[in-house]
Motif scaffolding. Structure first.
Motif, PDB file in Angstrom:
ATOM      1  N   ASP A 377      41.801  71.406  29.601  1.00 54.21           N
ATOM      2  CA  ASP A 377      42.271  71.384  31.029  1.00 54.21           C
ATOM      3  C   ASP A 377      41.316  71.092  32.211  1.00 54.21           C
ATOM      4  N   ASN A 378      40.276  71.400  32.078  1.00 55.51           N
ATOM      5  CA  ASN A 378      39.231  70.747  33.068  1.00 55.51           C
ATOM      6  C   ASN A 378      39.392  69.391  33.202  1.00 55.51           C
ATOM      7  N   THR A 379      39.150  68.745  31.820  1.00 55.20           N
ATOM      8  CA  THR A 379      39.089  67.149  31.796  1.00 55.20           C
ATOM      9  C   THR A 379      40.343  66.484  32.152  1.00 55.20           C
ATOM     10  N   MET A 380      41.538  67.215  31.996  1.00 55.93           N
ATOM     11  CA  MET A 380      42.704  66.581  32.579  1.00 55.93           C
ATOM     12  C   MET A 380      42.729  66.722  34.184  1.00 55.93           C
ATOM     13  N   LYS A 381      42.183  67.736  34.475  1.00 56.59           N
ATOM     14  CA  LYS A 381      41.964  67.935  36.142  1.00 56.59           C
ATOM     15  C   LYS A 381      41.355  66.533  36.693  1.00 56.59           C
ATOM     16  N   ILE A 382      40.484  66.350  36.141  1.00 55.25           N
ATOM     17  CA  ILE A 382      39.658  65.194  36.528  1.00 55.25           C
ATOM     18  C   ILE A 382      40.298  63.934  36.458  1.00 55.25           C
ATOM     19  N   ILE A 383      40.676  63.377  35.124  1.00 58.15           N
ATOM     20  CA  ILE A 383      41.291  62.224  35.087  1.00 58.15           C
ATOM     21  C   ILE A 383      42.802  62.085  35.579  1.00 58.15           C
ATOM     22  N   ARG A 384      43.610  63.331  35.808  1.00 52.26           N
ATOM     23  CA  ARG A 384      44.768  63.189  36.604  1.00 52.26           C
ATOM     24  C   ARG A 384      44.757  63.201  38.146  1.00 52.26           C
ATOM     25  N   ASN A 385      43.416  63.482  38.687  1.00 50.82           N
ATOM     26  CA  ASN A 385      43.259  63.409  39.816  1.00 50.82           C
ATOM     27  C   ASN A 385      43.487  61.964  40.741  1.00 50.82           C
ATOM     28  N   LYS A 386      44.412  62.151  41.693  1.00 53.76           N
ATOM     29  CA  LYS A 386      44.681  60.874  42.620  1.00 53.76           C
ATOM     30  C   LYS A 386      43.438  60.085  42.821  1.00 53.76           C
ATOM     31  N   ASN A 387      42.551  60.648  43.309  1.00 56.77           N
ATOM     32  CA  ASN A 387      41.087  59.645  43.516  1.00 56.77           C
ATOM     33  C   ASN A 387      40.521  59.103  42.487  1.00 56.77           C
ATOM     34  N   PHE A 388      40.563  59.954  41.248  1.00 57.74           N
ATOM     35  CA  PHE A 388      40.249  59.046  39.883  1.00 57.74           C
ATOM     36  C   PHE A 388      40.964  57.763  39.632  1.00 57.74           C
ATOM     37  N   ASN A 390      42.920  56.132  41.818  1.00 56.55           N
ATOM     38  CA  ASN A 390      43.025  55.254  42.552  1.00 56.55           C
ATOM     39  C   ASN A 390      41.722  54.264  42.194  1.00 56.55           C
ATOM     40  N   TYR A 391      40.626  54.913  42.041  1.00 54.18           N
ATOM     41  CA  TYR A 391      39.297  54.382  41.733  1.00 54.18           C
ATOM     42  C   TYR A 391      39.214  53.382  40.559  1.00 54.18           C
ATOM     43  N   LEU A 392      40.368  53.595  39.350  1.00 52.33           N
ATOM     44  CA  LEU A 392      40.325  52.810  38.542  1.00 52.33           C
ATOM     45  C   LEU A 392      41.126  51.402  38.828  1.00 52.33           C
ATOM     46  N   TYR A 393      41.880  51.482  39.945  1.00 58.13           N
ATOM     47  CA  TYR A 393      42.479  50.407  40.344  1.00 58.13           C
ATOM     48  C   TYR A 393      41.607  49.649  41.421  1.00 58.13           C
ATOM     49  N   SER A 394      40.887  50.328  41.996  1.00 57.65           N
ATOM     50  CA  SER A 394      40.270  49.623  43.274  1.00 57.65           C
ATOM     51  C   SER A 394      38.659  50.022  43.459  1.00 57.65           C
ATOM     52  N   TYR A 395      38.023  50.097  42.115  1.00 51.93           N
ATOM     53  CA  TYR A 395      36.584  50.230  41.990  1.00 51.93           C
ATOM     54  C   TYR A 395      36.057  48.826  42.748  1.00 51.93           C
ATOM     55  N   PRO A 396      34.787  49.066  43.173  1.00 51.00           N
ATOM     56  CA  PRO A 396      33.913  47.921  44.018  1.00 51.00           C
ATOM     57  C   PRO A 396      33.840  47.050  43.066  1.00 51.00           C
ATOM     58  N   ARG A 397      34.154  45.742  43.456  1.00 56.17           N
ATOM     59  CA  ARG A 397      33.645  44.640  42.506  1.00 56.17           C
ATOM     60  C   ARG A 397      32.239  44.057  43.148  1.00 56.17           C
ATOM     61  N   PRO A 398      31.558  43.520  42.341  1.00 53.92           N
ATOM     62  CA  PRO A 398      30.272  42.516  42.828  1.00 53.92           C
ATOM     63  C   PRO A 398      30.973  41.495  43.952  1.00 53.92           C
ATOM     64  N   GLN A 399      30.260  41.089  45.135  1.00 50.10           N
ATOM     65  CA  GLN A 399      30.427  39.956  45.957  1.00 50.10           C
ATOM     66  C   GLN A 399      30.278  38.819  45.110  1.00 50.10           C
ATOM     67  N   LYS A 400      31.332  38.031  45.354  1.00 46.60           N
ATOM     68  CA  LYS A 400      31.191  36.599  44.627  1.00 46.60           C
ATOM     69  C   LYS A 400      30.282  35.887  45.440  1.00 46.60           C
ATOM     70  N   GLU A 401      29.497  34.981  44.675  1.00 49.12           N
ATOM     71  CA  GLU A 401      28.422  33.965  45.300  1.00 49.12           C
ATOM     72  C   GLU A 401      29.070  32.632  44.929  1.00 49.12           C
ATOM     73  N   PHE A 402      29.237  31.785  45.914  1.00 50.45           N
ATOM     74  CA  PHE A 402      29.681  30.412  45.738  1.00 50.45           C
ATOM     75  C   PHE A 402      28.820  29.491  46.481  1.00 50.45           C
ATOM     76  N   LEU A 403      28.373  28.369  45.584  1.00 50.93           N
ATOM     77  CA  LEU A 403      27.220  27.579  46.076  1.00 50.93           C
ATOM     78  C   LEU A 403      27.954  26.268  46.460  1.00 50.93           C
ATOM     79  N   LYS A 404      27.381  25.573  47.349  1.00 46.62           N
ATOM     80  CA  LYS A 404      27.336  23.952  47.720  1.00 46.62           C
ATOM     81  C   LYS A 404      26.327  23.278  47.249  1.00 46.62           C
ATOM     82  N   GLY A 405      26.581  22.479  46.216  1.00 46.35           N
ATOM     83  CA  GLY A 405      25.404  21.808  45.675  1.00 46.35           C
ATOM     84  C   GLY A 405      25.233  20.382  46.685  1.00 46.35           C
ATOM     85  N   TYR A 406      24.694  20.596  47.827  1.00 43.70           N
ATOM     86  CA  TYR A 406      24.549  19.197  48.716  1.00 43.70           C
ATOM     87  C   TYR A 406      23.479  18.083  47.868  1.00 43.70           C
TER      88      TYR A 406
END
Length: 588
Positions: A377-388, A390-406
């Motif tokens: 019951d307690n575990t399902m409350k956690i994983i069924r929570n809307k915030n949980f 939403n996190y699975l879909y929109s978790y922070p991704r690392p900022q992409k680094e893009f280089l210009k090889g001059y």
């Protein structure tokens, strides 16, 4: 409601329709390679299945899911046949070879690079403290080489400017770029460098993509089709299908292509005929060393795969766990997905997750299966929570680094290709074919050993046999022009030279004039007879052989009396001998 929609709710996919299943006898689905039959849950697929009718699918590019639904194609009209029938323009190929695009980039310690912030667009110049290596698949994804883009455009410019000099017009050029992503846009770089290389004003080069920063793209497409400018358009996918711009004469692939369907669609932009400019072919520039053309050369068959199943959403996985639908299996599925998130999120993302579940990320994943069994019951409350969720879909991704090889310096070369081969390799294959087949192909045997047997039937047989073995006359002529600097070599010369290298390569006009000179040498023909011989000469230049049927049916001869007049003028037997002499000297 389509289960593929983001707002889809279970149970809404079934509905009553006022249209009975027997309403139609026949349903025709145009462009049926598109995604409406690709997924088992697709709304369009349900719609087609609803009706008890014959279903016919029409497409120029069948996909695996197309044949899985509609069955094996019952009729095919190939691009090659459409070209032969005169409905589409054929293409010639130019191979552009870039060391960077083919092999990737290697940056040495101390080299200066530009580091682009992909969120703000700001650029910081830095000197590398250690060497870095990038594979070819990372070019334009993680790093760009301005020198590569410039050198490729310069190679295209050489060809385009020569085309303009020879034809009196600059060709319409469509360039496919890798991406049009804000701040790191490959398309923007190509546009900028094209404007610098060609130096013909801003209207000369335009970008047409689905990027919001492109103003009125549909109007720009109309201008590309109907107005003199732009002459060069850079796109990503927007012009790959669904547009008809007949004047396009150059199609440039500066982006890799893996889909056969997309490749055929992209090539289709150049296949349109354009009588206004007397367009008879277009040129494909493969900027990956000819590998795209080689890869797709034989991909005409396809597997009959079933439609794709949609991957389950997080909501459905968690719902299955909650409702004890194969609970152990779906718990393992969730754990695997959480592991992927753990590896791909940022340290801040790990911390956010830990706060949501009130324990470290790794511990939560490691203990999830046990928690579901012992503290359901307690575990399902956690994983069924809307915030949980939403996190699975929109978790922070690392900022992409893009280089210009001059400081990257590339080596870029270009060369024309014949059916995916270097011209010299194509002619080597032709020579081998000619030398190995004189006994099997009568026309070759006659040309090499018994020229007295030469006639229109032999010429037709020769062309047909060569065509069946991928040696079209126009391709052979192009190869001879590139290798021997001989334009419009005649088919007889090309065959004889392939068999005996010392024999000269002639045009049809040169061959015929030499033959006619040998026939009339030392003979006394009347003025009227010489007029006829002049007509015969013109016929031979076009056809490289002649017989009495030609004299009887060709309009040029019919206008002055046809076969009856010729027999009366030369004598029946003399005319036969004269025709034999012409054919012999043409083939000799």
């Amino acid at each position: 409601q389509d289960p593929g929609d983001p707002d889809y709710e279970e149970g809404t996919e079934k509905y009553d329709t006022p249209i009975p299943i027997n309403a139609f006898d026949l349903i025709i689905a145009d462009e049926c390679h598109r995604g409406y039959t690709a997924k088992e849950a697709a709304l369009w697929r349900d719609t087609l299945n609803h009706f008890d009718a014959i279903k016919i699918g029409l497409t120029a590019t069948p996909a695996a899911h197309t044949t899985a639904y509609f069955g094996t194609p019952v009729y095919r009209y190939t691009t090659e046949q459409a070209i032969l029938d005169g409905f589409l323009a054929d293409y010639e190929a130019v191979r552009i070879t870039s060391n960077i695009l083919m092999n990737g980039a290697f940056l040495k310690e101390g080299e200066q690079v530009g580091i682009i912030n992909t969120e703000s667009g700001s650029e910081v110049l830095d000197n590398l403290e250690d060497e870095r290596e990038f594979s070819s698949t990372q070019i334009e994804r993680d790093i760009t080489s301005p020198d590569t883009i410039r050198k490729i455009i310069e190679e295209i410019a050489k060809d385009a400017l020569k085309f303009e000099q020879d034809n009196g017009r600059f060709p319409k050029i469509l360039i496919f770029a890798c991406n049009d992503i804000q701040f790191i846009s490959h398309a923007d770089q190509i546009v900028t460098i094209c404007k610098e290389v060609f130096n013909r004003g801003d209207d000369f080069v335009q970008k047409i993509t689905g990027n919001p920063n492109v103003d009125r793209p549909l109007q720009k497409i109309r201008e590309f089709r109907n107005r003199p400018n732009p002459k060069i358009v850079v796109t990503v996918d927007m012009l790959s299908t669904g547009v008809d711009i007949p004047a396009i004469e150059y199609v440039v692939f500066m982006r890799p292509v893996k889909s056969r369907i997309l490749w055929v669609q992209m090539l289709g932009r150049g296949t349109r005929l354009c009588p206004d400019i007397n367009k008879d072919h277009f040129t494909v520039f493969d900027c990956f060393g000819g590998t795209l053309i080689e890869y797709f050369k034989d991909t005409t068959e396809f597997a009959f795969d079933p439609p794709q199943r949609e991957s389950l959403s997080y909501e459905q996985i968690i719902k299955n766990i909650y409702q004890n639908v194969n609970r152990d299996y779906y718990t393992r599925v969730l754990i695997k997905r959480l592991r992927r998130i753990e590896k791909s999120t940022t340290p801040e993302g790990v911390q956010q997750f830990s706060l949501l579940v009130e324990e470290p990320f790794s511990d939560f994943i490691a203990n999830l299966q046990i928690k579901i069994r012992k503290d359901f019951d307690n575990t399902m409350k956690i994983i069924r929570n809307k915030n949980f969720i939403n996190y699975l879909y929109s978790y922070p991704r690392p900022q992409k680094e893009f280089l210009k090889g001059y400081e990257i310096r590339d080596e870029v070369t270009s060369e024309e290709m014949i059916l995916g081969e270097k011209p010299v390799d194509y002619l080597d294959s032709f020579c081998k074919f000619i030398k190995e087949n004189p006994e099997q192909i009568l026309a070759i045997k006659i040309l090499l050993e018994k020229p007295k047997g030469w006639n229109p039937d032999m010429l037709n047989e020769l062309r047909e046999k060569l065509k069946k073995n991928n040696f079209m006359e126009k391709d052979l002529q192009r190869a001879h022009k590139l290798i021997y600097s001989k334009s419009l070599a005649d088919i007889i010369s090309m065959v004889k030279h392939a068999a005996i290298e010392q024999l000269p390569i002639l045009t049809a006009e040169e061959r015929v004039k030499n033959a006619v000179a040998r026939v009339i040498e030392g003979q006394n023909f009347t003025y009227e007879q010489m007029n006829w011989i002049s007509l015969i000469e013109q016929h031979l230049i076009q056809n490289l052989s002649i017989d009495e049927n030609d004299i009887e049916n060709a309009p040029a001869f019919m206008q002055i009396g046809g076969i009856g007049k010729a027999r009366k003028l030369f004598g029946k037997e003399k005319l036969k001998l004269l025709i034999e002499e012409f054919n012999f000297n043409i083939a000799a």
